[in-house]
Structures are given as C-alpha cells and as structure tokens.
Motif scaffolding. Structure first.
Motif, PDB file in Angstrom:
ATOM      1  N   LEU A  47       0.833  -1.204   0.000  1.00 25.72           N
ATOM      2  CA  LEU A  47       0.000   0.000   0.000  1.00 25.72           C
ATOM      3  C   LEU A  47       0.866   1.252   0.000  1.00 25.72           C
ATOM      4  O   LEU A  47       1.697   1.448   0.901  1.00 25.72           O
ATOM      5  N   SER A  48       0.680   2.091  -0.990  1.00 25.82           N
ATOM      6  CA  SER A  48       1.374   3.372  -1.014  1.00 25.82           C
ATOM      7  C   SER A  48       0.725   4.317  -0.012  1.00 25.82           C
ATOM      8  O   SER A  48      -0.506   4.392   0.090  1.00 25.82           O
ATOM      9  N   CYS A  49       1.547   5.037   0.716  1.00 29.00           N
ATOM     10  CA  CYS A  49       1.025   5.969   1.725  1.00 29.00           C
ATOM     11  C   CYS A  49       0.603   7.301   1.104  1.00 29.00           C
ATOM     12  O   CYS A  49       0.086   8.171   1.812  1.00 29.00           O
ATOM     13  N   GLY A  50       0.843   7.474  -0.179  1.00 33.05           N
ATOM     14  CA  GLY A  50       0.409   8.688  -0.860  1.00 33.05           C
ATOM     15  C   GLY A  50       1.067   9.924  -0.272  1.00 33.05           C
ATOM     16  O   GLY A  50       2.277   9.969  -0.076  1.00 33.05           O
ATOM     17  N   THR A  51       0.246  10.936   0.019  1.00 30.33           N
ATOM     18  CA  THR A  51       0.789  12.174   0.577  1.00 30.33           C
ATOM     19  C   THR A  51       1.111  12.042   2.061  1.00 30.33           C
ATOM     20  O   THR A  51       1.744  12.917   2.641  1.00 30.33           O
ATOM     21  N   SER A 127       8.211   4.724   2.155  1.00 33.43           N
ATOM     22  CA  SER A 127       8.163   3.260   2.135  1.00 33.43           C
ATOM     23  C   SER A 127       6.712   2.782   2.111  1.00 33.43           C
ATOM     24  O   SER A 127       5.865   3.298   2.841  1.00 33.43           O
ATOM     25  N   LYS A 128       6.439   1.783   1.284  1.00 38.24           N
ATOM     26  CA  LYS A 128       5.085   1.240   1.195  1.00 38.24           C
ATOM     27  C   LYS A 128       4.787   0.343   2.396  1.00 38.24           C
ATOM     28  O   LYS A 128       5.690  -0.219   3.009  1.00 38.24           O
ATOM     29  N   LEU A 129       3.504   0.207   2.692  1.00 38.93           N
ATOM     30  CA  LEU A 129       3.051  -0.662   3.767  1.00 38.93           C
ATOM     31  C   LEU A 129       2.692  -2.035   3.209  1.00 38.93           C
ATOM     32  O   LEU A 129       1.955  -2.133   2.228  1.00 38.93           O
ATOM     33  N   ILE A 231       8.178 -13.889  11.628  1.00 34.01           N
ATOM     34  CA  ILE A 231       9.276 -13.017  11.205  1.00 34.01           C
ATOM     35  C   ILE A 231       8.989 -12.423   9.829  1.00 34.01           C
ATOM     36  O   ILE A 231       9.139 -11.210   9.616  1.00 34.01           O
ATOM     37  N   ALA A 232       8.556 -13.261   8.896  1.00 36.27           N
ATOM     38  CA  ALA A 232       8.333 -12.801   7.520  1.00 36.27           C
ATOM     39  C   ALA A 232       7.231 -11.758   7.433  1.00 36.27           C
ATOM     40  O   ALA A 232       7.235 -10.926   6.519  1.00 36.27           O
ATOM     41  N   ASN A 233       6.276 -11.783   8.358  1.00 37.20           N
ATOM     42  CA  ASN A 233       5.156 -10.851   8.310  1.00 37.20           C
ATOM     43  C   ASN A 233       5.460  -9.494   8.931  1.00 37.20           C
ATOM     44  O   ASN A 233       4.581  -8.622   8.957  1.00 37.20           O
ATOM     45  N   TYR A 234       6.660  -9.295   9.451  1.00 35.67           N
ATOM     46  CA  TYR A 234       7.023  -7.983   9.973  1.00 35.67           C
ATOM     47  C   TYR A 234       6.793  -6.924   8.901  1.00 35.67           C
ATOM     48  O   TYR A 234       7.160  -7.154   7.741  1.00 35.67           O
ATOM     49  N   PRO A 235       6.155  -5.781   9.207  1.00 35.93           N
ATOM     50  CA  PRO A 235       5.769  -5.279  10.528  1.00 35.93           C
ATOM     51  C   PRO A 235       4.267  -5.402  10.815  1.00 35.93           C
ATOM     52  O   PRO A 235       3.688  -4.520  11.445  1.00 35.93           O
TER      53      PRO A 235
END
Length: 315
Positions: A47-51, A127-129, A231-235
């Motif tokens: 997910l892009s955080c946009g502005t 950074s994307k989510l 671990i792989a699912n961080y954060p």
C-alpha cells in the motif's frame, strides 16, 4: 482476486482451532479458485502511503513514540537473520551502536528521551506498507498440509522452505545459509542503560525442517512454520499478535511479573488476549455492547479469550 483468496486462506487458518471443518472447506476453496493466490513477490499487496508519511517512520522518527520490540530483534539476532538491516536500524544506545537492540514490553518507568536509542524500523517516509506477501501464502499452505488439508501439491516442508525463500527474496538476501541452521538458538536479551531487562527464551526451534517428525500440528515443525511466518510478516503487528494468541508461538518474553497491573485479570505468561470495549462504546453503543458481552466467555477485560482463540494448541 489473488489478495482476496489469500486473505480467505489467512482467515480460514485463524478459525481452524474452533471451526476446523469450516476452516478446511474455506482454505481448500481459496487455493483452488481460478484466480489463484499471491504466490510471487511481484504480486505482493503493498500500500502506497500517498501524501501521508509511512506511519511507522512517522511514529518512530517524527514523533519519537515508536521503537522496535525486543522479541523480534532478539529472535533475528539469535538466528543471524540476514533481513535485519532491511527491517531495523541499528541502536544508538551507548556501547551498542553496532547492534540491533529492541525495547522490552511492559516497562512502566522510563523517559521517552532515554528510550530514543533503541532500534527503529528501517523505513523512509515513502516506504510502502505491506498488506500481504507471498511468503505468508506459502507458510499458510505449509500449516494446511500439517493439518491434512488439500491446499496444494507440495509437501509441508516444501511450502515451509518456499516461505523462507520468498521472504529472503523479498528483501534481496540469500536464504542458503539460513535454511541450514540445524540447532535451536537461545534467544536472549541483555540489560542496557535504559532497561534492567535481562531475559532468555529456550523453547525455540532450528530453521531446518525435521524430516523424522510426522506431519501434524503437534510437533516442532508446526512451531517452525509459525515462527518463520511471524518473522516474515514484519511489521504486521496485529497479525503477529493474532498468530501468537492462536498458536502460542513463537515463545515470547513476558513483561516482568511485578509490572502486571491487571489485578489478576491477565496472566503474565499468556499475556493480553483482547482489547476491552472502550467507555465511548459503552456510552454510545450500549445495546450492541451488551449483546457482545453476552457472547464473551468471560468478563470484559484483557484476559478473556476471543471466540477463535480456542487455546487448543500450546496455551
């Protein structure tokens, strides 16, 4: 559609301890759907955080309110995990500037400025989510195989190793040496200038799959799957918490017992199981809250299990 199917697989596993028949049916429907699943990193839901700034970066850097938790840092340090530089920044604590140092949960007496030196997430404002990654799909299928479900043509071991490889690929590091770890590490946490918080976890597992073990959810291979998925699912903190409540894995460092202020409502070892309803809900949504209270199998506090938190595995 791939994201929806992958989410359906996640939800199916969430309810597997309480409604195993419904869970199996939903999981098998998800993996056989014609649209498929998120199985390669090119399909990861990001997910892009946009502005807006990345919220982890905003909370950690701009506000100074967030630091990485000791549990995941200590596990990854113990495994010598090559993803650490992609996940965290190194500590700025005196004498520990060459290390990744997380902050233990439950400390009731520290100043915000003193805690500034603990590691923070390695994110920038842009950074994307991560919403869902291919590694999680593989780990979910590995658990499904351990449960005897028809969730793919590979073995539980193969899906488990796929999960590790996909996660390492996602962060551009190699899984070769990691997959060879055949001893369970002692996960330890040292005291520092801010926290007097030394602790160890010995009930851990190696990375390497145990071929001598039967494929089911009663052994160490199940613990391996959940630990590596965690671990792989961080954060994804909420997903990590849900998996811990559902399975009891990975074993985590509890808060110091003398800092448990719940008056017995929350078991220090089991830790918090749910969030109580807020006072605003009691005031503004009284009828529905009362209905919900009738469905809880206990009082409205943090120690009462949710319906899917069946406690049938390791708690």
């Amino acid at each position: 559609a791939k994201l929806a199917n992958s989410m359906r697989l996640r939800v199916a596993m969430r309810i597997s301890g309480t409604w195993p028949g419904i869970a199996q049916e939903a999981a098998e429907a998800a993996v056989t759907h014609k649209a498929g699943l998120i199985e390669s990193n090119s399909d990861n839901a990001m997910l892009s955080c946009g502005t807006q700034s990345n919220p982890y970066q905003l909370a950690a850097v701009s506000w100074g309110d967030l630091r990485v938790n000791a549990n995941i840092v200590d596990y990854m340090n113990a495994y010598g995990d090559p993803r650490m530089p992609k996940f965290f920044n190194k500590s700025t604590l005196a004498g520990k500037t060459d290390k990744y140092v997380g902050m233990r949960t439950g400390d009731a007496d520290f100043k915000k400025a003193d805690a500034a030196g603990f590691s923070i997430p390695a994110y920038t404002a842009t950074s994307k989510l991560m919403v869902f990654c291919a590694a999680e799909t593989a780990f979910l299928r590995a658990e499904g195989k351990l449960r005897g479900w028809n969730v793919g043509s590979k073995t539980a071991k193969a899906y488990y190793e796929d999960g590790i490889n996909l996660s390492m690929e996602q962060y551009q590091v190699s899984a070769t040496e990691y997959l060879k770890i055949d001893e369970a590490p002692v996960v330890s946490h040292e005291s520092d200038a801010v926290q007097n918080a030394t602790a160890t976890i010995t009930n851990t597992v190696s990375v390497m799959w145990d071929d001598s073990e039967a494929d089911n959810v009663n052994g160490k291979n199940f613990q391996r799957v959940i630990t590596q998925k965690w671990i792989a699912n961080y954060p994804l903190g909420l997903e990590a918490w849900a998996e811990y409540r559902r399975t009891g894995y990975p074993k985590l460092i509890p808060i110091p017992s003398d800092l448990n202020y719940s008056n017995g409502a929350i078991d220090t070892e089991l830790q918090i199981r749910r969030l109580p309803f807020t006072q605003s809900e009691y005031r503004g949504n009284t009828e529905e809250v009362n209905k919900a209270l009738g469905l809880l199998k206990g009082p409205d506090n943090g120690g009462t299990r949710l319906w899917w938190d069946a406690g049938k595995n390791n708690f």
